[in-house]
Design an enzyme around this catalytic site. Structure first.
Site, PDB file in Angstrom:
ATOM      1  N   GLU A 157      -5.773  -8.344   1.053  1.00  0.00           N
ATOM      2  CA  GLU A 157      -6.351  -7.984   2.356  1.00  0.00           C
ATOM      3  C   GLU A 157      -7.800  -7.587   2.198  1.00  0.00           C
ATOM      4  O   GLU A 157      -8.163  -6.899   1.240  1.00  0.00           O
ATOM      5  CB  GLU A 157      -5.636  -6.770   2.979  1.00  0.00           C
TER       6      GLU A 157
ATOM      7  N   GLU B 226       0.785  -1.238   0.000  1.00  0.00           N
ATOM      8  CA  GLU B 226       0.000   0.000   0.000  1.00  0.00           C
ATOM      9  C   GLU B 226       0.820   1.293   0.000  1.00  0.00           C
ATOM     10  O   GLU B 226       0.747   2.081   0.950  1.00  0.00           O
ATOM     11  CB  GLU B 226      -0.914   0.023   1.224  1.00  0.00           C
TER      12      GLU B 226
HETATM   13  C1  FCB Z   1      -4.175  -1.937   5.809  1.00  0.00           C
HETATM   14  C2  FCB Z   1      -2.798  -2.401   6.263  1.00  0.00           C
HETATM   15  C3  FCB Z   1      -2.849  -3.486   7.305  1.00  0.00           C
HETATM   16  C4  FCB Z   1      -3.913  -3.234   8.332  1.00  0.00           C
HETATM   17  C5  FCB Z   1      -5.231  -2.951   7.659  1.00  0.00           C
HETATM   18  C6  FCB Z   1      -6.371  -2.752   8.610  1.00  0.00           C
HETATM   19  O1  FCB Z   1      -4.080  -0.644   5.311  1.00  0.00           O
HETATM   20  O2  FCB Z   1      -2.077  -2.906   5.168  1.00  0.00           O
HETATM   21  O3  FCB Z   1      -1.571  -3.596   7.887  1.00  0.00           O
HETATM   22  O4  FCB Z   1      -3.538  -2.201   9.157  1.00  0.00           O
HETATM   23  O5  FCB Z   1      -5.121  -1.838   6.825  1.00  0.00           O
END
Ligand code: FCB
Length: 581
Positions: free
Chosen positions: A335, A155
């Site tokens: 994620e 990210e």
């Molecule tokens: C993302 C991050 C991860 C976690 C989630 C909730 O932005 O990559 O580490 O903090 O959010």
């Protein structure tokens, strides 16, 4: 690929040599602690020592992949000094995963790096990219024989917006021009690492990607031009410029009155094997005629909120998949998850977001995997320990892990047989599920009683035009041709009442028996409940699935007949003639 994801600093514990450790121990300019509640990551979930136990948790969930990050500050505690023992730990983690049937997926940079690198200026300086390259090469050379999927940077847009715009991640700066430069350098670092790792041994055998968070910026008021204007600007600098760089080599970072950076890097074109997509939610943007605060973010009262300031917005997940598909590369959801301390929204979240994912797959988007964020409660960066993203709840005094009730929704789906592209959940070679079928004439038959015979099950329905097209062929080329040679053909009508099925049978003029299937109970043992009919399932004399068709494709139909012919010959050779009259 079903998996869970974590990041080193959030779970390992004892990370005392990186930018986040320093940040946790700092105060901001007004003297307030940087982290919510003045939390420190400390021992975190002690994953460094408890990884074996945590792998058991993954097995309990049924996932087969694990995404984790390598803590640079442990591997290279001082500039140029590498710690082989720390590396050995990650090798052991990988081999333990593999021994338990899981595949490791590695992230090289997940928000943290050594203090020495931060002191050199971190990613603010282009000349520092070489240090990240050296670290990545070292890790890749040591682990690429075990790890088939590599994420370069997690990210970049979140790292930049939180660290250089909002000032809530290290280094806690608020400087839009620097933000643009760091963004450019992070993306250049990704490209450099991608290109370099591809040249190393195993480079061409593994998949290397970038992890992109998409958070949409949507206008709060659909009628307000300023809301639209700033939403557009923010989507451009947060998401579109990354997509542009990777497809055209052009990068622009433009914030009116604040920053305007452009650069070209033709090496970036196509510099990913896959794209990792992290998705949580969207923001609503309100524009203002005020140069100091040109926009703010608002929440809408009607949205279901999670504990983070994120609403439950599964449509956004689908939209994000559409957006990222512009890269024309395989997509891995690296994620997605919810912070829900009360565990009263987790199940809803999982079911809705996975429905969006399912829709996207069915609509043809090339999605290869889904990693839930996260395995267990952890140190949630600026929010400290307040946010409960874990499928497992962690008691941080005893380090006990316990599966949350809402998480069962995830493992239930993970453990369900996966549907193939045609919607089948069974495959050739599987033992056919046993069915108790009820014909239109009231007679019943148990599929297992037909062992010893070749059986064809035909899934159909009166409203299905493709079925109607195919049925005369089944009647002639399958039923009439083979019924006297020991074949059994049974139509199974999806969820229609007896009178409708009888009329249907009369209309198409078929003579093989048709069974009813209320609620598509039989159908859903073979194919996903929401997928279409027009399917033939050929079952051999031992009850094993031998051929599967979908829709009425002449070539496939002929291949099925050829298969039936072979099976009937085999049946003749081994068993005495037998037919259900
Ligand atoms: C993302 C991050 C991860 C976690 C989630 C909730 O932005 O990559 O580490 O903090 O959010």
């Amino acid at each position: 690929m079903w998996g869970t994801a974590t990041a080193a600093h959030q779970v390992e514990g004892n990370n005392t040599n990186n930018n986040w450790y320093r940040f946790e121990h700092q105060k901001d300019s007004s003297g307030k602690p940087r982290i919510h509640n003045n939390d420190k990551s400390g021992l975190a979930a002690d994953h460094w020592n408890r990884y074996k136990e945590d792998i058991d948790l993954m097995n309990e969930l049924g996932v087969k992949y694990y995404r984790f990050s390598i803590e640079w500050s442990k591997i290279e505690p001082k500039n140029g000094i590498f710690n082989e023992k720390a590396l050995e730990h990650y090798r052991e983690l990988c081999t333990t995963l593999i021994d338990s049937g899981l595949t490791p997926v590695v992230t090289l940079h997940h928000f943290t790096h050594p203090i020495w690198f931060e002191d050199l200026g971190g990613f603010e300086k282009e000349e520092n990219i070489k240090h990240y390259l050296e670290f990545s090469e070292f890790v890749f050379n040591k682990l690429s024989d075990l790890v088939p999927f590599w994420c370069t940077i997690n990210e970049p847009a979140v790292y930049v917006s939180q660290g250089y715009f909002n000032g809530v991640f290290p280094p806690g700066k608020k400087d839009p021009v620097l933000a643009g430069q760091v963004m450019k350098n992070l993306l250049s670092a990704h490209v450099a690492v991608f290109r370099h790792l591809k040249t190393l041994p195993n480079g061409m055998n593994v998949q290397i990607g970038l992890v992109k968070n998409i958070t949409q910026f949507d206008p709060l008021r659909r009628w307000h031009i300023l809301d639209w204007y700033f939403s557009g600007i923010l989507n451009d600098i947060f998401t579109n410029n990354t997509i542009d760089l990777l497809t055209t080599g052009d990068f622009n970072f433009y914030l009116p009155g604040m920053a305007n950076i452009s650069y070209k890097n033709t090496d970036a074109i196509g510099a990913i094997d896959f794209i990792g997509l992290n998705y949580y939610s969207r923001w609503h943007v309100k524009g203002h005629l005020n140069t100091a605060t040109p926009f703010t973010f608002e929440t809408r009262p009607e949205d279901i909120q999670t504990d983070m300031p994120y609403s439950i917005y599964p449509e956004g997940f689908y939209r994000a998949i559409q957006t990222i598909s512009k890269l024309n590369k395989p997509i891995i959801i690296t994620e997605n998850g919810i912070a829900d301390n009360k565990d009263d929204r987790r199940e809803l979240f999982i079911e809705r977001y996975l429905y969006a994912l399912y829709k996207a797959i069915m609509d043809g988007y090339d999605i290869r995997g889904y990693f839930y964020w996260t395995l267990m409660d952890n140190f949630e960066w600026a929010e400290g320990y307040a946010m409960k993203f874990g499928l497992y709840e962690v008691d941080f005094t005893t380090q006990k892990r316990e599966l949350r009730k809402g998480s069962l929704a995830f493992s239930k789906i993970v453990k369900q047989p996966g549907a193939d592209k045609r919607g089948y959940i069974v495959s050739v070679g599987d033992q056919a599920p046993d069915l108790l079928l009820e014909y239109t004439n009231g007679k019943t038959v148990q599929l297992s009683d037909l062992l010893g015979q070749v059986v064809v099950l035909q899934f159909t329905a009166s409203w299905c035009s493709v079925c109607i097209q195919e049925m005369p062929h089944l009647e002639k080329e399958v039923w009439n041709a083979y019924k006297d040679k020991g074949l059994m053909l049974i139509g199974i009508d999806r969820d229609e009442p007896l009178d409708v099925v009888e009329k249907f049978q009369e209309k198409v003029g078929t003579t093989y028996p048709i069974a009813l299937d209320p609620g598509a109970k039989h159908f859903s043992k073979f194919a996903h409940i929401n997928s279409g009919v027009t399917r033939n399932i050929v079952i051999d004399k031992n009850g094993k699935i031998a051929f599967l068709t979908r829709l009425f494709d002449k070539e496939e139909f002929q291949a099925m007949i050829n298969k039936i012919d072979l099976l009937i010959q085999e049946q003749y050779q081994s068993t005495p003639f037998k037919r259900d009259s």
